[in-house]
Design a protein around this motif. Sequence first.
Motif, PDB file in Angstrom:
ATOM      1  N   HIS A   1       1.967  23.657 -45.341  1.00 11.12           N
ATOM      2  CA  HIS A   1       3.009  24.339 -44.578  1.00 11.12           C
ATOM      3  C   HIS A   1       2.420  25.252 -43.505  1.00 11.12           C
ATOM      4  CE1 HIS A   1       6.451  27.134 -43.901  1.00 11.12           C
ATOM      5  NE2 HIS A   1       7.190  26.079 -44.171  1.00 11.12           N
ATOM      6  N   GLY A   2       1.412  26.040 -43.866  1.00 10.19           N
ATOM      7  CA  GLY A   2       0.816  26.956 -42.905  1.00 10.19           C
ATOM      8  C   GLY A   2       0.129  26.240 -41.764  1.00 10.19           C
ATOM      9  N   THR A   3      -0.507  25.106 -42.056  1.00  6.03           N
ATOM     10  CA  THR A   3      -1.146  24.319 -40.999  1.00  6.03           C
ATOM     11  C   THR A   3      -0.110  23.770 -40.038  1.00  6.03           C
ATOM     12  OG1 THR A   3      -2.995  23.734 -42.457  1.00  6.03           O
ATOM     13  CG2 THR A   3      -2.608  22.307 -40.554  1.00  6.03           C
ATOM     14  N   ALA A   4       1.036  23.332 -40.573  1.00  8.98           N
ATOM     15  CA  ALA A   4       2.116  22.830 -39.718  1.00  8.98           C
ATOM     16  C   ALA A   4       2.661  23.942 -38.828  1.00  8.98           C
ATOM     17  CB  ALA A   4       3.225  22.228 -40.577  1.00  8.98           C
ATOM     18  N   VAL A   5       2.844  25.126 -39.379  1.00  8.07           N
ATOM     19  CA  VAL A   5       3.316  26.272 -38.595  1.00  8.07           C
ATOM     20  C   VAL A   5       2.301  26.629 -37.515  1.00  8.07           C
ATOM     21  CG1 VAL A   5       3.762  28.758 -38.727  1.00  8.07           C
ATOM     22  CG2 VAL A   5       4.806  27.212 -40.405  1.00  8.07           C
ATOM     23  N   ALA A   6       1.026  26.653 -37.884  1.00 10.45           N
ATOM     24  CA  ALA A   6      -0.026  27.039 -36.946  1.00 10.45           C
ATOM     25  C   ALA A   6      -0.082  26.096 -35.754  1.00 10.45           C
ATOM     26  CB  ALA A   6      -1.385  27.061 -37.658  1.00 10.45           C
ATOM     27  N   GLY A   7       0.144  24.800 -35.982  1.00 13.73           N
ATOM     28  CA  GLY A   7       0.124  23.845 -34.883  1.00 13.73           C
ATOM     29  C   GLY A   7       1.210  24.109 -33.865  1.00 13.73           C
ATOM     30  N   VAL A   8       2.392  24.503 -34.342  1.00 15.99           N
ATOM     31  CA  VAL A   8       3.483  24.838 -33.430  1.00 15.99           C
ATOM     32  C   VAL A   8       3.114  26.060 -32.590  1.00 15.99           C
ATOM     33  CG1 VAL A   8       5.889  25.555 -33.270  1.00 15.99           C
ATOM     34  CG2 VAL A   8       5.221  23.827 -34.951  1.00 15.99           C
ATOM     35  N   VAL A   9       2.514  27.057 -33.235  1.00 13.69           N
ATOM     36  CA  VAL A   9       2.118  28.273 -32.517  1.00 13.69           C
ATOM     37  C   VAL A   9       1.055  27.976 -31.483  1.00 13.69           C
ATOM     38  CG1 VAL A   9       1.037  30.545 -32.708  1.00 13.69           C
ATOM     39  CG2 VAL A   9       2.626  29.793 -34.471  1.00 13.69           C
ATOM     40  N   GLY A  10      -0.054  27.350 -31.922  1.00 13.72           N
ATOM     41  CA  GLY A  10      -1.216  27.342 -31.040  1.00 13.72           C
ATOM     42  C   GLY A  10      -2.176  26.188 -31.168  1.00 13.72           C
ATOM     43  N   ALA A  11      -1.714  24.971 -31.463  1.00 15.03           N
ATOM     44  CA  ALA A  11      -2.622  23.830 -31.444  1.00 15.03           C
ATOM     45  C   ALA A  11      -3.279  23.738 -30.073  1.00 15.03           C
ATOM     46  CB  ALA A  11      -1.869  22.541 -31.773  1.00 15.03           C
ATOM     47  N   THR A  12      -4.574  23.424 -30.060  1.00 14.85           N
ATOM     48  CA  THR A  12      -5.350  23.495 -28.823  1.00 14.85           C
ATOM     49  C   THR A  12      -5.193  22.279 -27.928  1.00 14.85           C
ATOM     50  OG1 THR A  12      -7.263  22.497 -29.908  1.00 14.85           O
ATOM     51  CG2 THR A  12      -7.103  24.912 -29.955  1.00 14.85           C
ATOM     52  N   GLY A  13      -4.724  21.158 -28.473  1.00 22.20           N
ATOM     53  CA  GLY A  13      -4.629  19.942 -27.688  1.00 22.20           C
ATOM     54  C   GLY A  13      -5.937  19.186 -27.577  1.00 22.20           C
ATOM     55  N   ASP A  14      -6.952  19.584 -28.325  1.00 19.70           N
ATOM     56  CA  ASP A  14      -8.234  18.905 -28.247  1.00 19.70           C
ATOM     57  C   ASP A  14      -8.171  17.475 -28.769  1.00 19.70           C
ATOM     58  OD1 ASP A  14      -9.366  21.137 -27.154  1.00 19.70           O
ATOM     59  OD2 ASP A  14     -10.348  21.809 -28.982  1.00 19.70           O
ATOM     60  N   GLN A  15      -7.237  17.205 -29.675  1.00 14.70           N
ATOM     61  CA  GLN A  15      -7.167  15.877 -30.271  1.00 14.70           C
ATOM     62  C   GLN A  15      -5.781  15.240 -30.171  1.00 14.70           C
ATOM     63  OE1 GLN A  15      -9.672  13.940 -32.089  1.00 14.70           O
ATOM     64  NE2 GLN A  15      -8.070  12.439 -31.765  1.00 14.70           N
ATOM     65  N   GLY A  16      -4.767  15.885 -30.811  1.00 14.26           N
ATOM     66  CA  GLY A  16      -3.478  15.222 -30.924  1.00 14.26           C
ATOM     67  C   GLY A  16      -2.324  15.897 -30.230  1.00 14.26           C
ATOM     68  N   ILE A  17      -2.141  17.205 -30.447  1.00 13.48           N
ATOM     69  CA  ILE A  17      -0.991  17.918 -29.895  1.00 13.48           C
ATOM     70  C   ILE A  17      -1.413  19.273 -29.365  1.00 13.48           C
ATOM     71  CG2 ILE A  17       0.610  16.770 -31.477  1.00 13.48           C
ATOM     72  CD1 ILE A  17       0.742  19.523 -32.962  1.00 13.48           C
TER      73      ILE A  17
ATOM     74  N   GLY B   1       0.016  23.384 -28.881  1.00 20.72           N
ATOM     75  CA  GLY B   1       1.013  24.361 -29.272  1.00 20.72           C
ATOM     76  C   GLY B   1       1.509  25.165 -28.090  1.00 20.72           C
ATOM     77  N   VAL B   2       2.430  26.079 -28.359  1.00 18.85           N
ATOM     78  CA  VAL B   2       3.002  26.902 -27.286  1.00 18.85           C
ATOM     79  C   VAL B   2       1.928  27.773 -26.647  1.00 18.85           C
ATOM     80  CG1 VAL B   2       4.715  28.674 -26.738  1.00 18.85           C
ATOM     81  CG2 VAL B   2       5.262  26.901 -28.414  1.00 18.85           C
ATOM     82  N   ALA B   3       1.012  28.317 -27.470  1.00 20.26           N
ATOM     83  CA  ALA B   3      -0.036  29.226 -26.959  1.00 20.26           C
ATOM     84  C   ALA B   3      -1.406  28.713 -27.409  1.00 20.26           C
ATOM     85  CB  ALA B   3       0.206  30.642 -27.472  1.00 20.26           C
ATOM     86  N   PRO B   4      -1.949  27.698 -26.738  1.00 19.74           N
ATOM     87  CA  PRO B   4      -3.166  27.046 -27.222  1.00 19.74           C
ATOM     88  C   PRO B   4      -4.423  27.896 -27.190  1.00 19.74           C
ATOM     89  CG  PRO B   4      -2.567  26.213 -25.055  1.00 19.74           C
ATOM     90  CD  PRO B   4      -1.424  27.054 -25.525  1.00 19.74           C
ATOM     91  N   ASP B   5      -4.402  29.013 -26.452  1.00 21.43           N
ATOM     92  CA  ASP B   5      -5.588  29.869 -26.379  1.00 21.43           C
ATOM     93  C   ASP B   5      -5.463  31.127 -27.228  1.00 21.43           C
ATOM     94  OD1 ASP B   5      -7.060  28.200 -24.735  1.00 21.43           O
ATOM     95  OD2 ASP B   5      -6.288  29.106 -22.886  1.00 21.43           O
ATOM     96  N   THR B   6      -4.384  31.239 -27.989  1.00 18.98           N
ATOM     97  CA  THR B   6      -4.288  32.382 -28.890  1.00 18.98           C
ATOM     98  C   THR B   6      -5.250  32.206 -30.047  1.00 18.98           C
ATOM     99  OG1 THR B   6      -2.719  33.876 -29.986  1.00 18.98           O
ATOM    100  CG2 THR B   6      -2.506  31.533 -30.475  1.00 18.98           C
TER     101      THR B   6
END
Length: 445
Positions: A185-201, A203-208
């Motif tokens: 669950h926490g990993t899913a939440v974290a991706g929405v917040v700030g996934a970097t886009g290095d591989q798949g998706i 997030g809203v703030a990728p550099d946070t």
Amino acid sequence: MVTMLLDRRTLLKGIGAAGASVSVAGLASASDGSVEYVVTGKGNGVSDAVADAGFEVFRTVADGEILGVRGPADAESDLSGVAGVSAVSRDVRLDFTEPVDRRVVDPDETDEEPAFAELQWDNRRIDAGEAREFATGEGTSVAVVDTGIDFDHPDLGNVNEDLAATFIPEDASATDGADDEVRGHGTAVAGVVGATGDQGIVGVAPDTELIPVRVFPDEGGARFIDIFAGIDYAAAVGADVANFSLGVPGVLPPQANQGGIRAAIQTVFQSAVRRGTVVTASAGNAGGNLQQGGGFSLPNSVPAAFSVSATGPNDELVFYSNFGTNEIDVAAPGGGYETLEKTLSTDTPFPFPTNLVFTTYPLERGAYVYIAGTSFSAPQVAGLAALVRELEPNAGPSQVEQAIQQGAELVNGKSDPELGAGRINALNTVESLAKKNGKNKKKKK
């Protein structure tokens, strides 16, 4: 190689019972059989007074205003009689009901960057891509108070492992600390917040900077006292935002309003906000009307929480989201449609499962997941708050919240029962701040 694993029956159980949600797993007690309480008090001597009355104080939160206490059963009245104590409640353990539908990705066989951006309708709906031309969350931090975060996920290389913290019962296990390998669950939440886009998706703030604050063990539920300790820790380390995608299940009756848990949540959240941390909170997944009959839900009914309801690809309130005038601050994409039937349909502009939120998941559990709930609308706002803090680092929590509300769209005013000030628009919010501060667009990477 990409493999789709979908189980409509499981998703029906998960979303129909209110999405990736929590339920009460039971009352909290220690391994020796003693009962655990949450105690709210005022004054420097409350902890000592509780101990002098024969109770064990095992956790102290918010400068001693909240205590985790052990003692005999049915001791609420004895604790309430201790000088300085203002509220007492039996602690409870919360655990997840979650769908397991996921998309499995082998990172070694995918060279697109990012590979699944087209699946992120939620990002497009709030104009997050355009907003990232002005701010990306650089220099900010978001604490995810949840099940931890997968340290090895290729899209979550911005996790601060040094600040990772774990708060769980003493008799429970958290393999590898705050590294989320089991729950997801926490990993899913974290991706929405700030996934970097290095591989798949992305997030809203990728550099946070993502701070994992784990409050769930490998198995079993999280106590409220540990959740409170997690929020308190986020504020103590100076997180710009603490995302809280957890809460008391269901819509609670008015008579529960004076209970000790609500008093404790309010105390902890207010303490975090006073120290400068924005607390984003999911509105709850009971599909409940909070404006009639005096019902409320936690934590979103607490004034210090920035409460977020959930919308779908068509900007309508999703069937599971709680709503109510003065109970919702803003709305954000959470996945699904107005009804469960429409959500599961394959005859819509976003057929099932593509109307859900697509986000990161632990590598050992499939890398990415389709999931839904107000658990995933709140981190959209947490990511936007990080963008705001990048542009205005000295803004207080109320100023951050006001900027987000002013940038929201679809409604007039701030009291729409379903959307509050409206569905967030990241571009509107950050472009307005950038113009005010005379800042230009960031250079694209």
